[in-house]
Design a protein around this motif. Structure first.
Motif, mmCIF file in Angstrom:
data_model
loop_
_atom_site.group_PDB
_atom_site.id
_atom_site.type_symbol
_atom_site.label_atom_id
_atom_site.label_comp_id
_atom_site.label_asym_id
_atom_site.label_seq_id
_atom_site.Cartn_x
_atom_site.Cartn_y
_atom_site.Cartn_z
ATOM 1 N N LEU A 39 0.195 -1.280 -0.106
ATOM 2 C CA LEU A 39 -0.187 -0.226 0.378
ATOM 3 C C LEU A 39 0.396 1.496 0.395
ATOM 4 C CD1 LEU A 39 -2.947 -0.795 2.725
ATOM 5 C CD2 LEU A 39 -3.224 -1.594 0.066
ATOM 6 N N ARG A 40 2.310 1.270 1.032
ATOM 7 C CA ARG A 40 3.016 2.254 0.454
ATOM 8 C C ARG A 40 3.358 2.356 -0.791
ATOM 9 N NH1 ARG A 40 5.481 -0.687 6.200
ATOM 10 N NH2 ARG A 40 4.319 1.005 7.260
ATOM 11 N N TRP A 41 3.783 1.439 -1.743
ATOM 12 C CA TRP A 41 4.749 1.744 -2.692
ATOM 13 C C TRP A 41 3.333 2.076 -3.514
ATOM 14 C CZ3 TRP A 41 2.415 -1.187 -6.541
ATOM 15 C CH2 TRP A 41 2.758 -1.057 -7.766
ATOM 16 N N TYR A 42 2.148 1.486 -3.938
ATOM 17 C CA TYR A 42 0.383 2.097 -4.142
ATOM 18 C C TYR A 42 0.538 3.727 -4.160
ATOM 19 C CZ TYR A 42 -4.264 1.704 -5.922
ATOM 20 O OH TYR A 42 -5.229 2.154 -6.505
ATOM 21 N N ARG A 43 0.520 3.963 -3.104
ATOM 22 C CA ARG A 43 -0.009 5.141 -2.887
ATOM 23 C C ARG A 43 1.415 5.893 -3.310
ATOM 24 N NH1 ARG A 43 0.305 8.190 2.595
ATOM 25 N NH2 ARG A 43 1.106 10.359 2.203
ATOM 26 N N LYS A 44 2.061 5.748 -3.273
ATOM 27 C CA LYS A 44 3.763 7.122 -3.588
ATOM 28 C C LYS A 44 3.814 6.036 -5.606
ATOM 29 C CE LYS A 44 9.240 7.015 -3.545
ATOM 30 N NZ LYS A 44 10.106 6.376 -2.864
#
Length: 476
Positions: free
Chosen positions: A131-136
């Motif tokens: 999810l952190r990667w997705y947001r970024k």
């Protein structure tokens, strides 16, 4: 492939889909300042998915706010204590049909196809990292450490959001549409039975949704009230942190064995739930509540493998009292003394419990306002749920208050009866987000339909010159 290469692949795939095109929504002016077309409350998986969905619909004047620090949105690294997610690994969710955005793509990029084959269920920490990667990679407009305090409807279909927190950009934000992507607790509050909350000092118990100092419980004896998946997650986690004994007390005489979500995933029940009648919706969710969601086999086996694990069936808590440094629990099987109690009794859903809805909750239609269930399945807890549109919009108890609720959407657990599990479980995310996004975009469009149609009818930009046709017509 490296993560850098995957990032490029995501951007390339999105460019092929026309992602990032010009916004079509007309700007709204207000004397207090900038008006967002949509503000999403909650930067967890639901909020991020909704933001991506809106951007795909060319609604880009949006903002996501989350009360937590960056990277700690949602439950995954705060109060969730399962080892892995409970959903099958092959289900897709907030990728919204873009293969390079799936968890599998992210995982295989780092560990290869062989690594994916070895995964049984998605590890909880890796889901949060995804999810952190997705947001970024999507460059989603999220600001952290901003808490919504109150939604105040204004004139001309604008809502003033009263906020606080170190990340808050101003004293208030303005939005035409507000999406409450506030997760499992966002429609009400976590429930602790009054028998416990009114009789015990606060240091003797905690709900599973709270931070628990397990280090202070090392070598001690704890009780867990509840028979759902979370109860066993917490028992296992406590024992792994050095608790000497963890006793799980289950009201039922045997473990629930059937998980209705598994049937729903393959039967069309999730994606087509909105098409059911009110009677069918109510009956379906009443059945869902009756069955409860059992722990996964691996969760139960992990907990049960500890020497200090104890399981009590047919053991509702009849009474609790503080005694000495601990708590005494009375059950039909006798009394037990513990150093600490962990309460896994779920939540209560009711808009009246949400402080941010204080100015509008009395106008929000509940299921009890629209449908009277047969006596054999009637349930006060279900009746208190908001009666939402198929697109997750609050509906009004009366015509007079419609304008105050216009533009408010509940994409959280409170949508369970109206819209099924599409906003309350990962299994439903890929179906729920498009419905939500479509409903929000439709509302924005219809709000401005007069101006949009006026511009359409007056449009006269010449595209076809037709000099050759004109010449031949004159000659003829």
């Amino acid at each position: 492939m490296s993560l850098e290469a995957l990032n490029k692949q995501v951007k390339r795939d999105l460019s092929y889909l026309g992602f990032g095109g010009a916004d079509w929504v007309r700007p709204t002016r207000h004397p207090e300042g900038h008006v967002y077309d949509v503000i999403i409350i909650g930067g967890g998986q639901s909020g991020l998915g909704a933001a991506f969905g809106l951007l795909r619909e060319r609604v880009s004047n949006i903002l996501v706010i989350d009360e937590n620090k960056e990277g700690l949105e949602g439950p995954w690294e705060t109060y969730a204590r399962m080892v892995t997610l409970r959903t099958p690994k092959y289900l897709t969710s907030v990728d919204l049909g873009v293969p390079s955005l799936t968890f599998r793509s992210w995982w295989e990029t780092q560990f290869g196809p062989e690594g994916w084959e070895e995964v049984v269920k998605i590890p909880r920490g890796d889901w949060m990292n995804y999810l952190r990667w997705y947001r970024k990679v999507l460059n989603l407009p999220v600001i952290n450490e901003v808490k919504l305090k109150l939604i105040e409807p204004l004139e001309e279909r604008v809502h003033r959001l009263h906020i606080e927190g170190v990340g808050a950009p101003s004293s208030a934000l303005l939005a035409r549409k507000v999406i409450l992507a506030t997760g499992i607790q966002g429609g009400g509050e976590w429930h602790v039975p009054p028998m416990i909350s009114e009789k015990l000092p606060r240091h003797l118990y905690a709900h599973t949704s709270e931070v628990i100092n397990f280090a202070a419980l090392k070598g001690k004896k704890v009780a867990v009230l509840g028979g759902g998946a979370s109860a066993f997650d917490n028992a296992n986690f406590a024992l792994s942190e050095g608790v000497a004994e963890a006793h799980v007390f289950v009201r039922r005489k045997e473990m629930p064995r059937i998980n209705p979500i598994r049937q729903m995933e393959g039967s069309g029940m999730i994606e087509r739930f909105h098409s059911l009648s009110d009677a069918d919706k109510y009956a379906a969710i009443a059945h869902f509540f009756k069955l409860n969601q059992p722990p996964t086999n691996d969760t139960f086996e992990r907990a049960a493998s500890w020497p200090g694990f104890n399981l009590h069936f047919g053991a509702p808590w009849l009474d609790v009292e503080a005694k000495g440094e601990g708590a005494v629990v009375t059950t039909p099987q006798g009394t037990f003394t513990f150093d600490f109690l962990i309460i896994s009794t779920g939540l209560v859903t009711d808009p009246a419990l949400r402080p941010e809805l204080k100015l509008v909750e009395s106008h929000i239609a509940r299921w009890s306002d629209r449908y009277k269930a047969p006596t054999e399945i009637a349930n006060d807890m279900l009746d208190a749920h908001p009666y939402l549109s198929p697109g997750f919009a609050f509906t009004s108890r009366d015509e007079k208050a419609k304008k105050r609720l216009h533009g408010l959407f509940a994409f959280n657990y409170s949508a369970l009866i109206s819209c099924g599990i599409s906003a309350s479980a990962l299994s439903g995310m890929r179906f729920g987000v498009p419905k939500l996004v479509s409903a929000v975009a439709d509302q924005l469009f219809l709000d401005d339909r007069e101006e949009i149609l006026k511009n359409y009818f007056s449009y006269n930009e010449v595209e076809f010159v037709g000099e050759w046709t004109k010449k031949r017509t004159v000659e003829a």
